[in-house]
Design an enzyme around this catalytic site. Structure first.
Site, PDB file in Angstrom:
ATOM      1  N   HIS A 158      66.621   8.675  61.456  1.00  0.00           N
ATOM      2  CA  HIS A 158      66.426   9.448  62.611  1.00  0.00           C
ATOM      3  C   HIS A 158      64.959   8.985  63.111  1.00  0.00           C
ATOM      4  CE1 HIS A 158      69.903  12.191  62.191  1.00  0.00           C
ATOM      5  NE2 HIS A 158      70.184  11.013  62.968  1.00  0.00           N
ATOM      6  N   GLU A 189      74.876  13.927  58.599  1.00  0.00           N
ATOM      7  CA  GLU A 189      74.722  14.104  57.118  1.00  0.00           C
ATOM      8  C   GLU A 189      75.951  15.326  57.083  1.00  0.00           C
ATOM      9  OE1 GLU A 189      71.332  14.762  54.739  1.00  0.00           O
ATOM     10  OE2 GLU A 189      72.528  15.973  53.381  1.00  0.00           O
ATOM     11  N   THR A 209      70.525  17.575  52.743  1.00  0.00           N
ATOM     12  CA  THR A 209      69.285  17.266  51.751  1.00  0.00           C
ATOM     13  C   THR A 209      68.006  17.488  52.261  1.00  0.00           C
ATOM     14  OG1 THR A 209      69.604  15.082  52.902  1.00  0.00           O
ATOM     15  CG2 THR A 209      70.698  15.188  50.683  1.00  0.00           C
ATOM     16  N   ASN A 243      64.191  16.598  58.712  1.00  0.00           N
ATOM     17  CA  ASN A 243      63.046  16.931  57.628  1.00  0.00           C
ATOM     18  C   ASN A 243      61.659  16.914  58.519  1.00  0.00           C
ATOM     19  OD1 ASN A 243      61.331  14.417  57.021  1.00  0.00           O
ATOM     20  ND2 ASN A 243      63.436  13.706  57.488  1.00  0.00           N
TER      21      ASN A 243
HETATM   22 FE1  SF4 Z   1      67.281  11.605  53.087  1.00  0.00          FE
HETATM   23 FE2  SF4 Z   1      65.996  12.401  50.864  1.00  0.00          FE
HETATM   24 FE3  SF4 Z   1      67.529  10.185  50.963  1.00  0.00          FE
HETATM   25 FE4  SF4 Z   1      65.281  10.145  52.392  1.00  0.00          FE
HETATM   26  S1  SF4 Z   1      65.515  10.296  50.017  1.00  0.00           S
HETATM   27  S2  SF4 Z   1      67.401   9.438  52.983  1.00  0.00           S
HETATM   28  S3  SF4 Z   1      65.193  12.213  53.034  1.00  0.00           S
HETATM   29  S4  SF4 Z   1      68.388  12.257  51.217  1.00  0.00           S
END
Ligand code: SF4
Length: 339
Positions: free
Chosen positions: A57, A142, A180, A240
Site C-alpha cells: 500500500h 488482508e 498484522t 500501519n
Molecule cells: Fe505486513 Fe508486517 Fe509482513 Fe510487513 S512484515 S508485510 S507489515 S505483516
C-alpha cells in the site's frame, strides 16, 4: 546525524529546532520481499507482469513498478489467460487462488510469510471446529484473504457494534486472531471488551501483529512524546501508516500528519514548532523520508537525531515458485536488488 537512545524531555533539553527520526521505520521484510518479487518477475518474464491489487500500500512504489511494466488489477479475470500474476503482500483467499488456477495463470505468491502464518492459524482452528473472532478492518485486503480461509468459522471484529453482533456456538471453543498491522494498544482494548462478553476467549498461539508494526509503534511513541509535530510518510490506504499517526498523537505529539511526499508539507503546520518527529510506514522507501528531511532542513530543522528503539535484521526468501524459476534459469537468487 546524532543517535539518541532516550528521548525523555528532549524538547526541554534543547532550545533549537530539531528532528527526532524514528528507527525502525520504513520497509519491513515482507514489503521488501514483495517488491523484489515483482522486480525479479519483470526481469525474468519481461513486461507485462500482472499484480492483483497494490503489491504494497504505497503510491510511489506502485507507480514506480507501473513504469517498469507491472499492471495492477483488481481481480484475476482481468489478467489474460496464461499470463504471470503476482499476489500482493496482503494475501489472498483460497477462492482467489482457485480462480487464478482455473484461468491457467502463472502465479507468484508474494503474501508476507507473517500474513500466511495467520492464514494457517485460521485453517488450524477452523479444522478444530473453533469459532474465530478476527480483529481487523472490514474491507481491508488482508482481512478478506484471512477470513476467506474459513468464512463459516470467522467473524470480523472491527467496531464495538461487531462485538455486540457476534454470536458463537460454544464459548469454550473460541479464539481471537488479528490483522498484522493494527495498533497494539487498541487491539488489546478490543480484546478486553471481547473477554467481557466471552470470558473463556483464547489468545492466539503467538502475536499476530507483526514485529515491524510493533517496532514502528514503539519508536513513534518515544518520538511522539518528545515532539510538537510528527510527520509520518506513507499512503492513506496503508493501515500501519495510519496507526502511526494515531499512536504519535496518543503519545503526546501536539499534531501529526500523514504525507505521501515532502511536497505535501504545509507551512502552517510549523507555528511554534521546535521539535519535529519523523517516521514512515512499513511500505515506504527511504528516499521519500530523505526528501522530507531535506525539506525540514530548508525550514531550519537540520539537526536530526535518530531515536532507535530496536534493531531489525529480518529477511524473507523470495516466493518459492519464483525461486524455482530463477534457479532453473541460473539467475541470481539474492533478495537484494538495486533501486
Ligand atoms: Fe505486513 Fe508486517 Fe509482513 Fe510487513 S512484515 S508485510 S507489515 S505483516
Amino acid at each position: 546525524m546524532t543517535e539518541i537512545k532516550d528521548t525523555a524531555d528532549q524538547r526541554l533539553q534543547s532550545s533549537s529546532k530539531m528532528v527526532l527520526l524514528a528507527a525502525p521505520r520504513g520497509y519491513c521484510a515482507g514489503v521488501d520481499r514483495a517488491v523484489i518479487a515483482v522486480e525479479k518477475a519483470l526481469d525474468h518474464y519481461g513486461a507485462p507482469v500482472y499484480v492483483r491489487k497494490q503489491i504494497v500500500h504505497n503510491k510511489h512504489v506502485v507507480s514506480s513498478l507501473e513504469k517498469r511494466g507491472a499492471i495492477f488489477i483488481n481481480e484475476v479475470d482481468e489478467a489474460p489467460e496464461g499470463s504471470v500474476l503476482v499476489f500482493s503482500a496482503h494475501g489472498v483467499s483460497p477462492a482467489v487462488v482457485a480462480a487464478a488456477e482455473a484461468r491457467g495463470l502463472n502465479t507468484i505468491d508474494a503474501t508476507c510469510p507473517l500474513v500466511t502464518k495467520v492464514h494457517r492459524e485460521v485453517q488450524r482452528f477452523a479444522a478444530e471446529d473453533y469459532d474465530i473472532l478476527l480483529v481487523g478492518h472490514e474491507g481491508h485486503e488482508e482481512i478478506e484473504g484471512t477470513a476467506g480461509e474459513a468464512p463459516h468459522a470467522v467473524q470480523i471484529i472491527d467496531k464495538d457494534e461487531s462485538i455486540e453482533r457476534s454470536t458463537v456456538r460454544d464459548p469454550k471453543k473460541l479464539i481471537w486472531l488479528s490483522q498484522t498491522t493494527l495498533s497494539v494498544d487498541e487491539t488489546m482494548e478490543t480484546v478486553v471488551k471481547l473477554r467481557k462478553k466471552y470470558p473463556d476467549l483464547q489468545n492466539p498461539p503467538s502475536d499476530d501483529i507483526c514485529y515491524a508494526t510493533q517496532n514502528r509503534q514503539v519508536a513513534i511513541k518515544k518520538v511522539g512524546a518528545g515532539s510538537d509535530l510528527v510527520l509520518v510518510v506513507g499512503s492513506a490506504n496503508s493501515s500501519n501508516t495510519v496507526r502511526l499517526v494515531e499512536v504519535a498523537l496518543e503519545a503526546g505529539a501536539k499534531s501529526s500528519y500523514r504525507i505521501d511526499y515532502a511536497s505535501e508539507i504545509l507551512d502552517e503546520w510549523f507555528d511554534g514548532v521546535q521539535t519535529v518527529g519523523v517516521s514512515s510506514g512499513a511500505s515506504v522507501p527511504e528516499e521519500l523520508v530523505d526528501e522530507v528531511l531535506v525539506d525540514l532542513a530548508r525550514r531550519g530543522y537540520g539537526d536530526v537525531r535518530t531515536v532507535q528503539t530496536a534493531e531489525e535484521d529480518v529477511q524473507f526468501s523470495l516466493p518459492a515458485e519464483l525461486r524455482k524459476e530463477l534457479k532453473a534459469a541460473g539467475t541470481d537468487l539474492n533478495n537484494k536488488v538495486k533501486r
